[in-house]
Design a protein around this motif. Structure first.
Motif, PDB file in Angstrom:
ATOM      1  N   SER A   4      31.927 -39.578 -26.281  1.00  0.00           N
ATOM      2  CA  SER A   4      30.613 -39.213 -25.223  1.00  0.00           C
ATOM      3  C   SER A   4      29.704 -40.356 -25.477  1.00  0.00           C
ATOM      4  N   TRP A   5      29.077 -41.310 -24.692  1.00  0.00           N
ATOM      5  CA  TRP A   5      28.342 -42.350 -24.601  1.00  0.00           C
ATOM      6  C   TRP A   5      27.071 -41.096 -25.124  1.00  0.00           C
ATOM      7  N   GLU A   6      26.441 -40.466 -24.496  1.00  0.00           N
ATOM      8  CA  GLU A   6      25.564 -39.557 -25.990  1.00  0.00           C
ATOM      9  C   GLU A   6      25.247 -40.092 -27.158  1.00  0.00           C
ATOM     10  N   LYS A   7      26.561 -39.169 -27.230  1.00  0.00           N
ATOM     11  CA  LYS A   7      26.464 -39.579 -28.946  1.00  0.00           C
ATOM     12  C   LYS A   7      27.192 -41.140 -29.262  1.00  0.00           C
ATOM     13  N   LEU A   8      27.313 -41.703 -29.145  1.00  0.00           N
ATOM     14  CA  LEU A   8      28.500 -43.098 -29.008  1.00  0.00           C
ATOM     15  C   LEU A   8      26.814 -43.638 -29.648  1.00  0.00           C
ATOM     16  N   LEU A   9      26.166 -42.880 -27.996  1.00  0.00           N
ATOM     17  CA  LEU A   9      24.377 -44.193 -28.142  1.00  0.00           C
ATOM     18  C   LEU A   9      23.795 -43.752 -29.081  1.00  0.00           C
ATOM     19  N   CYS A  10      23.878 -43.010 -30.252  1.00  0.00           N
ATOM     20  CA  CYS A  10      22.962 -42.178 -31.251  1.00  0.00           C
ATOM     21  C   CYS A  10      22.106 -43.058 -31.719  1.00  0.00           C
ATOM     22  N   SER A  11      20.977 -42.187 -30.898  1.00  0.00           N
ATOM     23  CA  SER A  11      19.551 -43.388 -31.424  1.00  0.00           C
ATOM     24  C   SER A  11      19.126 -42.980 -32.718  1.00  0.00           C
ATOM     25  N   GLU A  12      19.271 -41.694 -33.321  1.00  0.00           N
ATOM     26  CA  GLU A  12      19.431 -41.202 -34.929  1.00  0.00           C
ATOM     27  C   GLU A  12      19.133 -42.356 -35.731  1.00  0.00           C
ATOM     28  N   ARG A  13      18.600 -42.549 -37.068  1.00  0.00           N
ATOM     29  CA  ARG A  13      18.838 -43.574 -38.447  1.00  0.00           C
ATOM     30  C   ARG A  13      20.017 -43.206 -39.222  1.00  0.00           C
ATOM     31  N   LEU A  14      19.984 -44.014 -40.015  1.00  0.00           N
ATOM     32  CA  LEU A  14      20.677 -43.534 -41.062  1.00  0.00           C
ATOM     33  C   LEU A  14      20.314 -42.452 -42.672  1.00  0.00           C
ATOM     34  N   GLY A  15      20.754 -41.160 -42.295  1.00  0.00           N
ATOM     35  CA  GLY A  15      20.184 -40.064 -43.340  1.00  0.00           C
ATOM     36  C   GLY A  15      20.002 -39.137 -41.996  1.00  0.00           C
ATOM     37  N   ALA A  16      20.415 -39.209 -40.841  1.00  0.00           N
ATOM     38  CA  ALA A  16      19.724 -38.253 -40.211  1.00  0.00           C
ATOM     39  C   ALA A  16      17.890 -37.890 -39.843  1.00  0.00           C
ATOM     40  N   ARG A  17      17.650 -39.773 -40.028  1.00  0.00           N
ATOM     41  CA  ARG A  17      16.307 -39.321 -39.999  1.00  0.00           C
ATOM     42  C   ARG A  17      16.082 -40.094 -38.465  1.00  0.00           C
ATOM     43  N   PRO A  18      14.443 -39.356 -38.111  1.00  0.00           N
ATOM     44  CA  PRO A  18      14.141 -39.968 -35.999  1.00  0.00           C
ATOM     45  C   PRO A  18      13.888 -40.807 -36.213  1.00  0.00           C
ATOM     46  N   SER A  19      13.716 -41.605 -34.782  1.00  0.00           N
ATOM     47  CA  SER A  19      13.785 -43.388 -34.881  1.00  0.00           C
ATOM     48  C   SER A  19      12.334 -43.042 -34.497  1.00  0.00           C
ATOM     49  N   TYR A 177      22.231 -45.467 -35.634  1.00  0.00           N
ATOM     50  CA  TYR A 177      24.272 -44.776 -36.214  1.00  0.00           C
ATOM     51  C   TYR A 177      24.691 -45.640 -35.269  1.00  0.00           C
ATOM     52  N   ALA A 178      23.712 -45.690 -33.725  1.00  0.00           N
ATOM     53  CA  ALA A 178      24.688 -46.760 -32.732  1.00  0.00           C
ATOM     54  C   ALA A 178      25.099 -47.847 -32.834  1.00  0.00           C
ATOM     55  N   THR A 179      23.901 -48.501 -33.524  1.00  0.00           N
ATOM     56  CA  THR A 179      24.163 -49.706 -34.285  1.00  0.00           C
ATOM     57  C   THR A 179      25.307 -50.328 -35.159  1.00  0.00           C
ATOM     58  N   LEU A 180      24.980 -49.279 -36.495  1.00  0.00           N
ATOM     59  CA  LEU A 180      26.218 -49.040 -37.292  1.00  0.00           C
ATOM     60  C   LEU A 180      27.776 -48.903 -36.848  1.00  0.00           C
ATOM     61  N   GLU A 216      29.665 -40.073 -42.058  1.00  0.00           N
ATOM     62  CA  GLU A 216      27.799 -39.756 -41.797  1.00  0.00           C
ATOM     63  C   GLU A 216      28.047 -40.169 -40.036  1.00  0.00           C
ATOM     64  N   ILE A 217      28.405 -41.182 -40.312  1.00  0.00           N
ATOM     65  CA  ILE A 217      28.046 -42.295 -38.762  1.00  0.00           C
ATOM     66  C   ILE A 217      28.802 -42.513 -37.885  1.00  0.00           C
ATOM     67  N   SER A 218      30.767 -42.058 -38.432  1.00  0.00           N
ATOM     68  CA  SER A 218      32.136 -41.773 -37.253  1.00  0.00           C
ATOM     69  C   SER A 218      31.277 -40.128 -36.886  1.00  0.00           C
ATOM     70  N   ASN A 219      30.565 -39.020 -37.258  1.00  0.00           N
ATOM     71  CA  ASN A 219      30.728 -37.139 -37.347  1.00  0.00           C
ATOM     72  C   ASN A 219      29.127 -37.728 -36.069  1.00  0.00           C
ATOM     73  N   ALA A 220      28.295 -38.701 -36.130  1.00  0.00           N
ATOM     74  CA  ALA A 220      27.397 -38.681 -35.831  1.00  0.00           C
ATOM     75  C   ALA A 220      27.499 -39.267 -34.314  1.00  0.00           C
ATOM     76  N   THR A 221      27.986 -39.863 -34.235  1.00  0.00           N
ATOM     77  CA  THR A 221      28.804 -41.183 -33.297  1.00  0.00           C
ATOM     78  C   THR A 221      29.409 -40.559 -32.530  1.00  0.00           C
ATOM     79  N   GLY A 222      30.168 -39.533 -32.682  1.00  0.00           N
ATOM     80  CA  GLY A 222      31.662 -39.009 -32.293  1.00  0.00           C
ATOM     81  C   GLY A 222      32.725 -39.942 -32.287  1.00  0.00           C
ATOM     82  N   LEU A 223      32.447 -41.124 -33.429  1.00  0.00           N
ATOM     83  CA  LEU A 223      33.901 -41.127 -33.491  1.00  0.00           C
ATOM     84  C   LEU A 223      35.232 -40.343 -33.294  1.00  0.00           C
TER      85      LEU A 223
END
Length: 230
Positions: A4-19, A177-180, A216-223
């Protein structure tokens, strides 16, 4: 299972840090700034780009190349973003321009893990670890030794972004996560690639040392997970 685009474009930062929310500076532009202001990015100025014999001393280096690629990538990403918006596929908080900014950040970083002299440099590192340097591999696990014997600049790039630069072993540059996820061109480790189990033989994007970060990146973005993945 679909992505889903909602997850793929996740704006949280690595370590589940809020942006952070900043006026006039989006989360993904902040990613670009983190990359551009890093020492690893500046060092690209001392790394050669493939070029013909020049008639002057203005040699095209990896830094120049990365800036040029980023300009093209931003334009192409924005066009894709506009198409996604027209089709109603973009999440509410994501604009078509954000897609261009994510692609630009990825383009800026795409060569950041390349050694001097590019692919020739990779071959030199591989050759050394397969010969004189093999003594340093004796205590390593097969997967770790294989990472060095088949050294890959793409995997080194992920290591720089997430482990080495800025916050050592604590998220690196702490990009979104989206950029990574966009950065990882070959989403697998070295052994499956060497064994011919992946689309590109001897090409991979994740060292064993960053495998948990990759998960972690894969799970956050739903790859999507493929058969045989760790």
């Amino acid at each position: 299972m679909s992505m889903s685009w909602e997850k793929l474009l996740c704006s949280e930062r690595l370590g589940a840090r809020p942006s952070k929310t900043e006026l006039g500076r989006s989360t993904f532009i902040s990613d670009q700034d983190k990359i551009i202001f890093s020492g690893a990015f500046r060092r690209l100025a001392r790394k050669t780009q493939v070029h013909p014999l020049a008639t002057n001393d203005h040699i095209h280096n990896r830094l120049t190349h990365s800036l040029e690629v980023a300009c093209v990538g931003r334009s192409l990403g924005s066009l894709v973003g506009k198409k996604l918006a027209l089709d109603g596929n973009l999440p509410e908080k994501i604009s078509s321009g954000d897609i261009g900014e994510i692609v630009k950040a990825t383009c800026l970083a795409h060569d950041i893990g390349n050694p001097p002299f590019g692919h020739t440099g990779e071959e030199a590192i591989r050759s050394w670890f397969n010969n004189e340097g093999s003594q340093y591999l004796k205590e390593l696990r097969p997967c770790e030794a294989n990472d060095l014997k088949t050294f890959e600049g793409n995997a080194q790039g992920l290591r720089i972004l997430t482990s080495v630069e800025n916050h050592l072993n604590e998220g690196g540059m702490r990009l979104t996560y989206a950029t990574l996820a966009s950065f990882i061109k070959y989403p697998w480790t070295s052994l499956p690639s060497t064994d011919g189990q992946r689309p590109k033989k001897n090409k991979y994007g994740v060292f064993t040392s960053e495998l948990e970060i990759f998960k972690e990146i894969s799970n956050a973005t739903g790859l999507m997970k493929k058969d045989g993945d760790d």
